[in-house]
Structure formats: C-alpha cells, structure tokens
Scaffold this motif. Structure first.
Motif, PDB file in Angstrom:
ATOM      1  N   ALA A  33       0.920  -1.134   0.237  1.00 38.32           N
ATOM      2  CA  ALA A  33      -0.131  -0.055  -0.050  1.00 38.32           C
ATOM      3  C   ALA A  33       0.836   1.306  -0.058  1.00 38.32           C
ATOM      4  O   ALA A  33       0.571   2.277  -0.588  1.00 38.32           O
ATOM      5  CB  ALA A  33      -0.883   0.004   1.470  1.00 38.32           C
ATOM      6  N   GLN A  83       3.982   1.520  -1.168  1.00 33.48           N
ATOM      7  CA  GLN A  83       4.519   1.671  -2.149  1.00 33.48           C
ATOM      8  C   GLN A  83       3.559   2.025  -3.539  1.00 33.48           C
ATOM      9  O   GLN A  83       3.776   3.014  -4.373  1.00 33.48           O
ATOM     10  CB  GLN A  83       5.090   0.107  -2.973  1.00 33.48           C
ATOM     11  N   ALA A  84       2.465   1.591  -3.267  1.00 33.04           N
ATOM     12  CA  ALA A  84       1.414   1.976  -4.351  1.00 33.04           C
ATOM     13  C   ALA A  84       0.769   3.334  -4.215  1.00 33.04           C
ATOM     14  O   ALA A  84       0.439   3.976  -5.335  1.00 33.04           O
ATOM     15  CB  ALA A  84      -0.086   1.204  -3.961  1.00 33.04           C
ATOM     16  N   ASP A 121      -5.690   1.982  -0.002  1.00 36.42           N
ATOM     17  CA  ASP A 121      -4.841   3.022  -0.488  1.00 36.42           C
ATOM     18  C   ASP A 121      -5.445   3.958  -1.403  1.00 36.42           C
ATOM     19  O   ASP A 121      -6.322   3.699  -2.210  1.00 36.42           O
ATOM     20  CB  ASP A 121      -3.545   2.357  -0.770  1.00 36.42           C
ATOM     21  N   GLY A 163      -4.279   1.835  -7.974  1.00 37.36           N
ATOM     22  CA  GLY A 163      -5.260   0.460  -8.006  1.00 37.36           C
ATOM     23  C   GLY A 163      -4.717  -0.346  -9.078  1.00 37.36           C
ATOM     24  O   GLY A 163      -3.488  -0.470  -9.409  1.00 37.36           O
ATOM     25  N   VAL A 179      -3.436  -7.017 -14.304  1.00 36.89           N
ATOM     26  CA  VAL A 179      -2.784  -7.125 -13.110  1.00 36.89           C
ATOM     27  C   VAL A 179      -3.669  -7.930 -12.207  1.00 36.89           C
ATOM     28  O   VAL A 179      -2.951  -9.017 -11.477  1.00 36.89           O
ATOM     29  CB  VAL A 179      -2.357  -5.934 -12.481  1.00 36.89           C
ATOM     30  N   VAL A 185      -2.786 -11.330 -10.108  1.00 33.35           N
ATOM     31  CA  VAL A 185      -1.982 -10.630  -8.774  1.00 33.35           C
ATOM     32  C   VAL A 185      -1.546 -11.518  -7.539  1.00 33.35           C
ATOM     33  O   VAL A 185      -0.562 -11.561  -7.155  1.00 33.35           O
ATOM     34  CB  VAL A 185      -2.922  -9.380  -8.228  1.00 33.35           C
ATOM     35  N   PHE A 188       4.450 -13.351  -9.546  1.00 36.94           N
ATOM     36  CA  PHE A 188       3.941 -12.292 -10.222  1.00 36.94           C
ATOM     37  C   PHE A 188       4.158 -10.885  -9.700  1.00 36.94           C
ATOM     38  O   PHE A 188       3.718 -10.506  -8.588  1.00 36.94           O
ATOM     39  CB  PHE A 188       2.362 -12.362 -10.716  1.00 36.94           C
ATOM     40  N   LYS A 220       6.802  -4.719 -10.126  1.00 35.73           N
ATOM     41  CA  LYS A 220       7.914  -3.751  -9.654  1.00 35.73           C
ATOM     42  C   LYS A 220       9.111  -4.228 -10.332  1.00 35.73           C
ATOM     43  O   LYS A 220       9.333  -5.622 -10.506  1.00 35.73           O
ATOM     44  CB  LYS A 220       7.725  -3.977  -8.134  1.00 35.73           C
ATOM     45  N   GLY A 243      10.447  -6.336  -7.662  1.00 36.20           N
ATOM     46  CA  GLY A 243       9.706  -7.146  -6.753  1.00 36.20           C
ATOM     47  C   GLY A 243       9.883  -8.675  -6.910  1.00 36.20           C
ATOM     48  O   GLY A 243      10.233  -9.164  -7.964  1.00 36.20           O
ATOM     49  N   LEU A 244       9.633  -9.518  -5.930  1.00 35.82           N
ATOM     50  CA  LEU A 244       9.822 -10.969  -6.092  1.00 35.82           C
ATOM     51  C   LEU A 244       8.646 -11.649  -6.626  1.00 35.82           C
ATOM     52  O   LEU A 244       8.389 -12.558  -6.975  1.00 35.82           O
ATOM     53  CB  LEU A 244      10.285 -11.383  -4.658  1.00 35.82           C
ATOM     54  N   GLY A 245       7.411 -10.870  -6.199  1.00 33.41           N
ATOM     55  CA  GLY A 245       6.046 -11.286  -6.584  1.00 33.41           C
ATOM     56  C   GLY A 245       5.705 -12.512  -5.649  1.00 33.41           C
ATOM     57  O   GLY A 245       4.755 -13.404  -6.028  1.00 33.41           O
ATOM     58  N   LEU A 254       1.871 -11.218  -1.899  1.00 36.66           N
ATOM     59  CA  LEU A 254       0.352 -11.707  -1.869  1.00 36.66           C
ATOM     60  C   LEU A 254       0.050 -12.974  -1.794  1.00 36.66           C
ATOM     61  O   LEU A 254      -0.756 -13.622  -1.198  1.00 36.66           O
ATOM     62  CB  LEU A 254      -0.153 -10.941  -2.955  1.00 36.66           C
ATOM     63  N   SER A 255       1.029 -13.756  -2.501  1.00 33.91           N
ATOM     64  CA  SER A 255       0.601 -15.430  -2.470  1.00 33.91           C
ATOM     65  C   SER A 255       1.073 -15.809  -1.051  1.00 33.91           C
ATOM     66  O   SER A 255       0.155 -16.565  -0.840  1.00 33.91           O
ATOM     67  CB  SER A 255       1.269 -16.098  -3.576  1.00 33.91           C
ATOM     68  N   ILE A 281      -7.698  -8.988  -2.969  1.00 34.29           N
ATOM     69  CA  ILE A 281      -7.384  -7.863  -3.357  1.00 34.29           C
ATOM     70  C   ILE A 281      -8.249  -7.274  -4.438  1.00 34.29           C
ATOM     71  O   ILE A 281      -8.571  -8.039  -5.368  1.00 34.29           O
ATOM     72  CB  ILE A 281      -5.878  -7.641  -3.454  1.00 34.29           C
ATOM     73  N   ALA A 290      -6.327   0.584  -4.250  1.00 34.36           N
ATOM     74  CA  ALA A 290      -6.737  -0.947  -4.216  1.00 34.36           C
ATOM     75  C   ALA A 290      -6.717  -1.194  -2.711  1.00 34.36           C
ATOM     76  O   ALA A 290      -6.880  -0.346  -1.712  1.00 34.36           O
ATOM     77  CB  ALA A 290      -5.105  -1.688  -4.337  1.00 34.36           C
TER      78      ALA A 290
HETATM   79  P1  ADP Z   1       5.853  -7.701  -4.982  1.00 36.53           P
HETATM   80  O1  ADP Z   1       5.434  -6.747  -3.975  1.00 36.53           O
HETATM   81  O2  ADP Z   1       7.231  -8.128  -4.874  1.00 36.53           O
HETATM   82  O3  ADP Z   1       5.590  -7.288  -6.312  1.00 36.53           O
HETATM   83  P2  ADP Z   1       3.351  -9.039  -4.111  1.00 36.53           P
HETATM   84  O4  ADP Z   1       2.752 -10.499  -4.244  1.00 36.53           O
HETATM   85  O5  ADP Z   1       3.256  -8.488  -2.885  1.00 36.53           O
HETATM   86  O6  ADP Z   1       4.688  -8.781  -4.812  1.00 36.53           O
HETATM   87  O7  ADP Z   1       2.528  -8.172  -5.360  1.00 36.53           O
HETATM   88  C1  ADP Z   1       2.435  -8.563  -6.374  1.00 36.53           C
HETATM   89  C2  ADP Z   1       1.684  -7.399  -7.401  1.00 36.53           C
HETATM   90  O8  ADP Z   1       0.070  -7.103  -7.024  1.00 36.53           O
HETATM   91  C3  ADP Z   1       2.356  -6.195  -7.114  1.00 36.53           C
HETATM   92  O9  ADP Z   1       3.643  -6.244  -7.978  1.00 36.53           O
HETATM   93  C4  ADP Z   1       1.388  -5.035  -7.762  1.00 36.53           C
HETATM   94  O10 ADP Z   1       1.497  -5.003  -9.133  1.00 36.53           O
HETATM   95  C5  ADP Z   1       0.242  -5.594  -7.208  1.00 36.53           C
HETATM   96  N1  ADP Z   1      -0.236  -4.985  -6.025  1.00 36.53           N
HETATM   97  C6  ADP Z   1      -0.091  -5.427  -4.733  1.00 36.53           C
HETATM   98  N2  ADP Z   1      -0.662  -4.624  -3.953  1.00 36.53           N
HETATM   99  C7  ADP Z   1      -1.065  -3.535  -4.542  1.00 36.53           C
HETATM  100  C8  ADP Z   1      -1.618  -2.227  -4.291  1.00 36.53           C
HETATM  101  N3  ADP Z   1      -1.934  -1.868  -2.930  1.00 36.53           N
HETATM  102  N4  ADP Z   1      -2.091  -1.263  -5.243  1.00 36.53           N
HETATM  103  C9  ADP Z   1      -1.748  -1.723  -6.423  1.00 36.53           C
HETATM  104  N5  ADP Z   1      -1.031  -2.726  -6.688  1.00 36.53           N
HETATM  105  C10 ADP Z   1      -0.729  -3.913  -5.937  1.00 36.53           C
END
Ligand code: ADP
Length: 445
Positions: free
Chosen positions: A353, A355-356, A382, A386, A391, A395, A400, A403, A406-408, A411-412, A427, A435
């Motif tokens: 959030a 970073q977003a 936030d 969005g 995405v 997501v 995925f 960034k 980002g390791l992606g 969230l998972s 999300i 978002a």
């Molecule tokens: P990372 O932060 O390493 O990219 P995450 O699994 O935490 O890995 O997030 C995956 C993707 O989900 C992010 O790269 C971003 O594109 C999207 N995302 C997650 N949270 C938000 C948010 N609050 N607002 C917009 N996009 C988001």
C-alpha cells in the motif's frame, strides 16, 4: 535550602533550577539585611531588603513559567519589580508612612507568592505531580496569610512591623520557614518525578524498540523461509512433470532396446531411469516437508498485530509522508493464529500500500478492523493507482510482480497464510479508487 537544591540537582543542569535557586539566594539576602536592621542604615534594610524579596520571588515565578513552557515576560516582570520598589521607596522616604510601606511591601510579596502557588498547581495538573501540589499549597497558605496581614495593616487593624511579636507575625514567620522548606523540597520533587518519568519512558521506548526489532527479525526470517519454501514448492511442482516424462521416455526406450538388442545403450538408459527416480523422490520429499510445516496457534488480538506493525513501519511511514488512518474497535478483535505470520500478512500488504501511493500528491492509507458475527475483518485501502485488469487477473499468482525489484511472492504468501488460518485474503479495486486488501479470519472471543 536553595544551595541544597542546587547541589542535589547539580547533574541536571537547567535554567529552571538556576533561576529557582538564584531566587532563593536573593530572597535570603533580603532576610539577612532585615535581620541586621539594628546595625544597618535604614535604606539598606527596608528599601534593598524588600527589593530583594520582590526580585527573589519574581525569579522563582520566572522559573516556574519556564517549567510550564509559558512566555517568560522578562521585561514586564522587570518593570513591575522596579515600579513596586519605587512605590515602596515613595511611601517610606517621601510619605514616611510606616503603615503604607508595610502593607505595600507585604501585599506585593503576597501577590507574588500567590502567583507561585498558581503556577505550582498548574504544574501539578499538567504533570500530575504531588510535589508541585505541595509546593503550591505551601505558597498558597503563606500568600493568603500575608495578604490578610497586609490588608489588616492597610485598614489599621494590625500593626505594621515585620518583627513585632503578635500571633499573626509568629504565624507568618512559621509559614515563611515552612514555605521555604516545603517549597524547595517540592521543587526538587518536581525534578525527581520528571527524571523518574523520563527514565520510565526511556525504558518503555527501549522495550518497544527491542520488541519491534525482534518482530521485524522474525518476520524477515519467516519471509525468507516462506519465499524459499514457495520457490521450492513451485520448483517441485514445475519439475515433477518433465521428470515424470523423462522417466516414461526412458522406460519406452528400454522396451525398444530389448526389441533391437542394443545392450550397451540399455545400461545408460538404466542410469537415466535411476537418477530420474532419485530426483523425483527428492522433490517429493521437499514438497512433503514444506506442506507438513507445523505452526503454533494462539489467541491473537488483531488490534495488537496492527499496533506492532505500525510501530515497526512508523519511521518508514513518516519518511514517505503517508497519512495512515487507523479505525480500530475499542474492544480488541481476537483470532486464533500465529502472531508472527499474521504480522507478516499485514507487513506485506502495508508495504504494497505504501509503495502503491508513491507519486500521489497526498498519500493516504486507511486501515480498519471490525468483527461481524464470528468473522474478524481487516481491510487496508490506499489512494494509489489501483490494479489494471491484467494485473488483477494474475495478482495473487506466485512470482507475479509489476515492480522492477519485486519478487512477486508477498501476496501469494499472505494468501496461503490466510488460508492456513481458515480464512481468506482478497485484493480488489476500491470504489473510491486505489486498491483494497480484505483479510477475513474466523474470530474467537
Ligand atoms: P511484490 O510486491 O514483490 O511485487 P506482491 O505479491 O506483494 O509482490 O504483489 C504482487 C503485485 O500485486 C505487485 O507487483 C503489484 O503489481 C500488485 N499490488 C499489490 N498490492 C497492490 C496495491 N496496494 N496497489 C496496486 N497494486 C498492488
């Protein structure tokens, strides 16, 4: 007494202490002059002694105003003292009125003592300080009795001499001595109470920092372990298919060799088959190990998890100038779970959030906790950009990320922790823009 106070508080060098003690010394000098009045000229004992009283108590008034962070009004107080001394001199030397001189001198002293009492009570209220209240009470009583005496002399009821031996004079002398003792001890008490409070606050801040860094260390470790776990699980899943294929192909090749009789090739095929089987076994073992990881569940307050993460991210949030609105219910919402893992979910979604919202003129995050029937809800929204539809579709898939660094897996991982706790994590795009991440867990009482 002022010297004792000064020496007792010598380690805490402060303008307030210096002003208070100087006030005591100047007042004391006035008392000495008054005591020697039989041997000293008239102007020195009355004029200078009374000016010493005015200046001495004024210095203490300034000290207490300083302690309360109020404006010091040095010029006004200086002008007031000079005027009081001039009027005193006028009554004494020009009008030669013993009555006016005495009632004026004691009246001004009484007003200043009442000021000290008022400031003392203000410190007592502000700092919840018993010492300040004692200080204030002693000056209040002294000031009131001196006002009665001053009024009595002005109205011709009582005699205007500081050293006569009537009951009221005795009371005034007694209260003066008590005022000096209780006032100085009270002043020392204020500083000692402040010191105790500061030490307590420092110890609490240190404990909070230690707790935060312990939690942050645990989360970092868990994050690494989880990331490695997710990577390993994904590798195991992805590799088992081609390995199984290799295995099947070599079996088929075996059959071909048996038919055609090329025995030397058959030996190589057996090696490939054995090694492939070994690789499959290893991967299965890894998968089993990752899946069977035990977690310790306990009763966890979601409010506390939020507070811990806010403590942990406070500096970052300040630095990034993000405005965070917390809406936490007064009654904590409880869930069964692993506090560190739940902290990790919150850390991941807070990080995303923050970073977003980068690039927004006003950066805002809204965090809510509530309970609905037997479900605990936590939502973080936030005011970032969005999620675009493509995405949103991927997501929560591992690896995925939009960034560059980002390791992606955040969230998972968060989603799998939520599932592991019998809940869910979603999300979506919030109706007001930005978002919104919504965590639901089974609530307990
Ligand atoms: P990372 O932060 O390493 O990219 P995450 O699994 O935490 O890995 O997030 C995956 C993707 O989900 C992010 O790269 C971003 O594109 C999207 N995302 C997650 N949270 C938000 C948010 N609050 N607002 C917009 N996009 C988001």
């Amino acid at each position: 007494m002022p010297l004792g106070v000064w020496l007792a508080l010598i380690k805490q060098r402060s303008a307030i202490i210096n002003l208070w003690c100087s006030g005591g010394w100047v007042f004391g000098a006035g008392l000495v002059l008054l005591g020697y009045r039989a041997h000293l000229p008239d102007w020195l004992t009355y004029g200078v002694a009374n000016t010493c009283f005015f200046v001495g108590i004024s210095l203490r008034v300034i000290a207490l105003r300083h302690a309360l962070h109020k404006p010091l009004y040095l010029t006004r107080i200086f002008i007031g003292v000079v005027l009081a001394a001039l009027v005193y001199a006028y009554f004494h030397h020009v009008l030669r009125s013993e009555q006016l001189r005495y009632s004026w001198g004691s009246g001004i002293t009484a007003v200043l003592l009442l000021c000290l009492a008022w400031l003392g009570f203000a410190i007592g209220r502000q700092e919840k300080s018993t010492s300040a209240r004692w200080l204030a009470s002693s000056y209040l009583v002294f000031g009131l009795v001196l006002s009665v005496r001053s009024g009595g002399v002005a109205l011709d009821i009582s005699q205007g001499d500081a050293l006569n031996e009537d009951v009221l004079t005795m009371v005034i002398v007694f209260l003066g001595v008590m005022g000096a003792i209780v006032g100085n001890i009270g002043f020392m008490g204020i500083f000692l109470e402040r010191l105790t409070r500061q030490t307590g606050q420092m110890a609490m801040a240190q404990a909070r920092n230690e707790e935060s860094s312990r939690l942050s260390h645990q989360i970092a470790q868990l994050d690494r372990r989880r990331s490695v776990g997710e990577i390993a699980a994904s590798l195991a899943h992805e590799l088992s298919q081609p390995l199984t294929n290799i295995y099947l192909i070599t079996e088929r090749a075996h059959l071909e060799v048996e038919k055609t009789g090329a025995q030397s090739v058959d030996k190589y095929l057996s090696d490939i088959e054995r090694n492939t089987q070994k690789a499959v076994d290893i991967l299965n073992r890894i998968r089993k190990f990752i899946q069977s990881k035990e977690t310790q569940f306990e009763r966890v307050s979601l409010n506390q998890v939020v507070k811990d993460i806010m403590d942990l991210t406070n500096d970052w949030i300040q630095k990034e100038a993000v405005d965070v609105s917390l809406h936490l219910p007064v009654q904590a919402v409880w869930v069964m779970g692993d506090p560190v893992q739940l902290s990790q979910i919150l850390m991941n979604i807070c990080r995303n959030a923050i970073q977003a919202t980068q690039g927004q003129a006003y950066r805002h995050i809204d965090l809510r906790i509530w309970r609905e029937a037997d479900q605990a809800h936590l939502s973080i929204s936030d005011n970032g950009m969005g999620l675009a539809p493509e995405v949103l579709a991927q997501v929560s898939t591992a690896f995925f990320s939009t960034k560059s660094d980002g390791l992606g897996v955040g969230l998972s991982i968060s989603k799998s922790i939520a599932t592991h706790h019998g809940g869910s994590l979603t999300i979506s795009n919030a109706p007001q823009g930005g978002a919104e991440v919504h965590l639901i867990l089974p609530a307990v009482v």
